[in-house]
Motif scaffolding. Structure first.
Motif, short mmCIF file in Angstrom:
data_model
loop_
_atom_site.label_atom_id
_atom_site.label_comp_id
_atom_site.label_asym_id
_atom_site.label_seq_id
_atom_site.Cartn_x
_atom_site.Cartn_y
_atom_site.Cartn_z
N PRO A 7 0.83 -1.22 0.00
CA PRO A 7 0.00 0.00 0.00
C PRO A 7 0.86 1.27 0.00
O PRO A 7 2.01 1.24 0.42
N GLY A 8 0.29 2.35 -0.45
CA GLY A 8 1.00 3.62 -0.38
C GLY A 8 0.31 4.69 -1.18
O GLY A 8 -0.67 4.44 -1.88
N SER A 9 0.87 5.90 -1.08
CA SER A 9 0.33 7.02 -1.86
C SER A 9 0.93 7.01 -3.27
O SER A 9 0.26 7.43 -4.22
N PHE A 10 2.19 6.64 -3.37
CA PHE A 10 2.88 6.53 -4.67
C PHE A 10 2.72 7.81 -5.50
O PHE A 10 2.37 7.75 -6.67
N VAL A 35 -3.28 1.79 -4.06
CA VAL A 35 -2.96 3.22 -4.14
C VAL A 35 -3.97 4.00 -3.32
O VAL A 35 -5.18 3.95 -3.60
N SER A 36 -3.48 4.68 -2.31
CA SER A 36 -4.41 5.37 -1.40
C SER A 36 -4.97 6.63 -2.06
O SER A 36 -4.31 7.31 -2.84
N HIS A 37 -6.20 6.88 -1.70
CA HIS A 37 -6.94 8.00 -2.29
C HIS A 37 -7.38 8.91 -1.18
O HIS A 37 -8.27 8.56 -0.40
N GLY A 74 -11.25 4.04 1.22
CA GLY A 74 -11.01 4.92 2.37
C GLY A 74 -10.97 4.25 3.73
O GLY A 74 -10.50 4.85 4.68
N GLY A 75 -11.41 3.00 3.84
CA GLY A 75 -11.50 2.37 5.16
C GLY A 75 -10.17 1.81 5.65
O GLY A 75 -9.10 2.27 5.26
N LEU A 76 -10.28 0.80 6.51
CA LEU A 76 -9.08 0.20 7.09
C LEU A 76 -8.33 -0.64 6.06
O LEU A 76 -8.95 -1.38 5.28
N LEU A 77 -7.02 -0.57 6.14
CA LEU A 77 -6.18 -1.39 5.25
C LEU A 77 -6.45 -2.88 5.48
O LEU A 77 -6.50 -3.67 4.54
N VAL A 78 -6.65 -3.25 6.74
CA VAL A 78 -6.87 -4.68 7.03
C VAL A 78 -8.19 -5.18 6.43
O VAL A 78 -8.29 -6.35 6.04
N ALA A 100 10.23 3.83 12.78
CA ALA A 100 9.47 4.51 13.84
C ALA A 100 8.06 4.84 13.36
O ALA A 100 7.10 4.77 14.13
N TYR A 101 7.93 5.20 12.09
CA TYR A 101 6.62 5.54 11.52
C TYR A 101 5.79 4.28 11.29
O TYR A 101 4.57 4.26 11.51
N GLU A 102 6.46 3.23 10.86
CA GLU A 102 5.75 2.01 10.45
C GLU A 102 5.34 1.12 11.62
O GLU A 102 4.32 0.42 11.55
N PRO A 104 4.04 1.39 14.73
CA PRO A 104 2.69 1.42 15.31
C PRO A 104 1.61 0.93 14.35
O PRO A 104 0.67 0.26 14.76
N MET A 105 1.77 1.25 13.06
CA MET A 105 0.76 0.82 12.08
C MET A 105 0.80 -0.71 11.93
O MET A 105 -0.25 -1.38 11.88
N ALA A 106 2.01 -1.25 11.89
CA ALA A 106 2.13 -2.70 11.74
C ALA A 106 1.55 -3.41 12.96
O ALA A 106 0.83 -4.42 12.84
N ARG A 107 1.83 -2.84 14.14
CA ARG A 107 1.28 -3.46 15.36
C ARG A 107 -0.25 -3.36 15.38
O ARG A 107 -0.94 -4.29 15.79
N MET A 108 -0.75 -2.20 14.95
CA MET A 108 -2.21 -2.02 14.94
C MET A 108 -2.87 -2.99 13.95
O MET A 108 -3.91 -3.59 14.25
N ASN A 109 -2.28 -3.14 12.78
CA ASN A 109 -2.87 -4.04 11.78
C ASN A 109 -2.86 -5.48 12.28
O ASN A 109 -3.80 -6.24 12.02
N ARG A 110 -1.83 -5.82 13.02
CA ARG A 110 -1.77 -7.18 13.59
C ARG A 110 -2.83 -7.34 14.68
O ARG A 110 -3.51 -8.37 14.76
#
Ligand code: PNS
Length: 163
Positions: A7-10, A35-37, A74-78, A100-102, A104-110
């Motif tokens: 995922p990403g803005s790219f 691709v995030s919108h 627009g919703g959750l990546l998971v 450092a940025y990634e 918390p997101m990785a932990r949240m998705n898990r």
């Protein structure tokens, strides 16, 4: 069949992203570039231009059989991962700042869905490239073509001048 999401803005899709897509395609049967919108985020390229540039790059690189390009809703990546049957997310790490940025997101998705994030260390020769710096250098008149696949270069040339 293993599916992973990249995922990403790219905005724009860079040579660093291409390297990640190639390496993800070597690890999974199917890679979905999501691709995030975000209409409120003022970027450089519109969603369609970004998706078209990525799809053209995948075709050029002979990756189109393994890698598909979708809009990240627009919703959750998971939720998107579950919807398309993806077992993991792939993200690149250029530095400890990225981690450092990634993290918390990785932990949240898990936590949310037991979706793991697979981190790939960015190739050293590409570690200075980020979409945000490419946008800045481009806006200030610097040369960015050697940091982008051809279709992203063309998308940039075709982008409306917002300066
Ligand atoms: O290229 P970017 O802008 O760093 O990509 C960020 C992206 C799209 C991966 C991130 O914003 C994201 O995962 N968005 C989905 C929203 C979400 O699921 N948030 C809650 C869990 S972390």
């Amino acid at each position: 069949m293993s599916t992973v999401v990249l995922p990403g803005s790219f905005d724009p899709f860079t040579l660093g992203h291409l390297d990640l897509a190639r390496r993800a395609a070597a690890l999974a049967d199917r890679v979905v570039i999501a691709v995030s919108h975000n209409p409120s985020k003022k970027g450089l390229l519109g969603l369609d231009a970004r998706k078209e540039a990525i799809a053209a790059t995948m075709a050029q690189e002979d990756l189109a059989d393994t890698v598909e390009v979708r809009t990240l809703p627009g919703g959750l990546l998971v939720d998107f991962c579950r919807e398309i049957g993806a077992g993991a997310v792939v993200r690149g790490l250029r530095s400890q700042l990225d981690l450092a940025y990634e993290e918390p997101m990785a932990r949240m998705n898990r936590h949310l869905a037991e979706i793991d994030t697979v981190f790939l260390l960015t190739e050293s020769s590409l570690a200075h490239i980020s979409s945000s710096l490419v946008r800045e250098v481009h806006a200030l008149g610097g040369e960015v073509s050697n940091m982008l696949p051809g279709p992203s270069q063309q998308a940039l040339v075709a982008a409306p001048d917002v300066s």
